[in-house]
Write a protein that holds these residues in place. Structure first.
Motif, PDB file in Angstrom:
ATOM      1  N   VAL A  19       0.816  -1.333   0.104  1.00 54.46           N
ATOM      2  CA  VAL A  19      -0.114   0.001   0.069  1.00 54.46           C
ATOM      3  C   VAL A  19       0.928   1.181   0.086  1.00 54.46           C
ATOM      4  O   VAL A  19       0.721   2.147  -0.743  1.00 54.46           O
ATOM      5  N   ILE A  20       2.107   1.201   0.690  1.00 53.76           N
ATOM      6  CA  ILE A  20       2.828   2.356   0.854  1.00 53.76           C
ATOM      7  C   ILE A  20       3.563   2.752  -0.545  1.00 53.76           C
ATOM      8  O   ILE A  20       3.567   3.630  -0.950  1.00 53.76           O
ATOM      9  N   ALA A  21       3.807   1.381  -1.200  1.00 51.96           N
ATOM     10  CA  ALA A  21       4.578   1.632  -2.394  1.00 51.96           C
ATOM     11  C   ALA A  21       3.528   2.123  -3.513  1.00 51.96           C
ATOM     12  O   ALA A  21       4.005   2.944  -4.209  1.00 51.96           O
ATOM     13  N   GLY A  22       2.423   1.640  -3.342  1.00 48.83           N
ATOM     14  CA  GLY A  22       1.336   2.207  -4.319  1.00 48.83           C
ATOM     15  C   GLY A  22       1.031   3.650  -4.057  1.00 48.83           C
ATOM     16  O   GLY A  22       1.049   4.393  -5.170  1.00 48.83           O
ATOM     17  N   VAL A  23       1.038   4.002  -2.911  1.00 43.47           N
ATOM     18  CA  VAL A  23       0.644   5.460  -2.620  1.00 43.47           C
ATOM     19  C   VAL A  23       1.647   6.262  -3.361  1.00 43.47           C
ATOM     20  O   VAL A  23       1.551   7.404  -3.602  1.00 43.47           O
ATOM     21  N   LEU A  24       3.159   5.755  -2.844  1.00 39.50           N
ATOM     22  CA  LEU A  24       4.194   6.757  -3.204  1.00 39.50           C
ATOM     23  C   LEU A  24       4.387   6.785  -4.859  1.00 39.50           C
ATOM     24  O   LEU A  24       4.601   7.679  -5.431  1.00 39.50           O
ATOM     25  N   ALA A  25       4.043   5.607  -5.485  1.00 39.42           N
ATOM     26  CA  ALA A  25       3.933   5.462  -7.037  1.00 39.42           C
ATOM     27  C   ALA A  25       2.823   6.474  -7.573  1.00 39.42           C
ATOM     28  O   ALA A  25       3.255   7.220  -8.487  1.00 39.42           O
ATOM     29  N   ALA A  26       1.718   6.421  -6.906  1.00 42.05           N
ATOM     30  CA  ALA A  26       0.550   7.212  -7.585  1.00 42.05           C
ATOM     31  C   ALA A  26       0.955   8.770  -7.074  1.00 42.05           C
ATOM     32  O   ALA A  26       0.531   9.741  -8.234  1.00 42.05           O
ATOM     33  N   THR A  27       1.471   9.013  -5.902  1.00 38.91           N
ATOM     34  CA  THR A  27       1.791  10.553  -5.767  1.00 38.91           C
ATOM     35  C   THR A  27       2.827  11.015  -6.727  1.00 38.91           C
ATOM     36  O   THR A  27       3.018  12.270  -7.227  1.00 38.91           O
ATOM     37  N   ASP A  28       3.814  10.105  -7.038  1.00 35.48           N
ATOM     38  CA  ASP A  28       5.145  10.239  -8.190  1.00 35.48           C
ATOM     39  C   ASP A  28       4.346  10.632  -9.429  1.00 35.48           C
ATOM     40  O   ASP A  28       4.953  11.426 -10.038  1.00 35.48           O
ATOM     41  N   ALA A  29       3.677   9.581  -9.805  1.00 37.38           N
ATOM     42  CA  ALA A  29       2.702  10.055 -11.075  1.00 37.38           C
ATOM     43  C   ALA A  29       1.951  11.223 -11.358  1.00 37.38           C
ATOM     44  O   ALA A  29       2.129  11.948 -12.249  1.00 37.38           O
ATOM     45  N   PHE A  30       1.222  11.622 -10.291  1.00 35.31           N
ATOM     46  CA  PHE A  30       0.449  12.727 -10.312  1.00 35.31           C
ATOM     47  C   PHE A  30       1.238  14.011 -10.010  1.00 35.31           C
ATOM     48  O   PHE A  30       0.978  14.989 -10.951  1.00 35.31           O
ATOM     49  N   PHE A  31       2.137  14.088  -9.108  1.00 36.61           N
ATOM     50  CA  PHE A  31       2.877  15.162  -8.757  1.00 36.61           C
ATOM     51  C   PHE A  31       4.294  15.441  -9.021  1.00 36.61           C
ATOM     52  O   PHE A  31       4.944  16.467  -8.913  1.00 36.61           O
ATOM     53  N   GLY A  32       4.660  14.353  -9.360  1.00 36.09           N
ATOM     54  CA  GLY A  32       6.297  14.293  -9.659  1.00 36.09           C
ATOM     55  C   GLY A  32       6.881  14.117  -8.344  1.00 36.09           C
ATOM     56  O   GLY A  32       6.505  13.584  -7.286  1.00 36.09           O
ATOM     57  N   GLY A  33       8.211  14.211  -8.481  1.00 31.21           N
ATOM     58  CA  GLY A  33       9.124  14.063  -7.176  1.00 31.21           C
ATOM     59  C   GLY A  33       8.766  15.162  -6.271  1.00 31.21           C
ATOM     60  O   GLY A  33       8.874  16.273  -6.486  1.00 31.21           O
ATOM     61  N   LEU A  34       8.207  14.725  -5.014  1.00 31.62           N
ATOM     62  CA  LEU A  34       7.817  15.585  -3.942  1.00 31.62           C
ATOM     63  C   LEU A  34       8.987  15.952  -3.058  1.00 31.62           C
ATOM     64  O   LEU A  34       8.785  16.788  -2.279  1.00 31.62           O
ATOM     65  N   GLY A  35      10.294  15.166  -3.074  1.00 36.04           N
ATOM     66  CA  GLY A  35      11.121  15.307  -1.989  1.00 36.04           C
ATOM     67  C   GLY A  35      11.117  14.503  -1.050  1.00 36.04           C
ATOM     68  O   GLY A  35       9.905  13.773  -0.708  1.00 36.04           O
ATOM     69  N   PHE A  36      12.202  14.015  -0.452  1.00 33.48           N
ATOM     70  CA  PHE A  36      12.139  13.388   0.839  1.00 33.48           C
ATOM     71  C   PHE A  36      11.156  13.382   1.833  1.00 33.48           C
ATOM     72  O   PHE A  36      10.716  12.351   2.343  1.00 33.48           O
TER      73      PHE A  36
END
Length: 65
Positions: A19-36
């Motif tokens: 779930v965490i990997a999926g949420v991070l992948a989705a946020t990366d796809a929608f918003f790009g790199g958000l930062g650490f």
């Protein structure tokens, strides 16, 4: 903790990881790199909410009841 308790929660920790990997992948796809730090905050929020949500859905393992 005994062996049965550990075996009961292992699938949920794997599911939480997915779930965490999926949420991070989705946020990366929608918003790009958000930062650490923002991604770390997302991980903390998702990890904190997983157990209460699973308990609310009544699919939590016995050790989490």
């Amino acid at each position: 903790m005994n062996r049965d308790h550990v075996l009961a929660v292992v699938p949920h920790y794997l599911a939480m990881f997915l779930v965490i990997a999926g949420v991070l992948a989705a946020t990366d796809a929608f918003f790009g790199g958000l930062g650490f730090w923002i991604e770390l905050a997302i991980v903390i929020v998702v990890a904190s909410l997983y157990r209460p949500v699973v308990r609310h859905l009544r699919i939590a393992p016995e050790p989490w009841q």
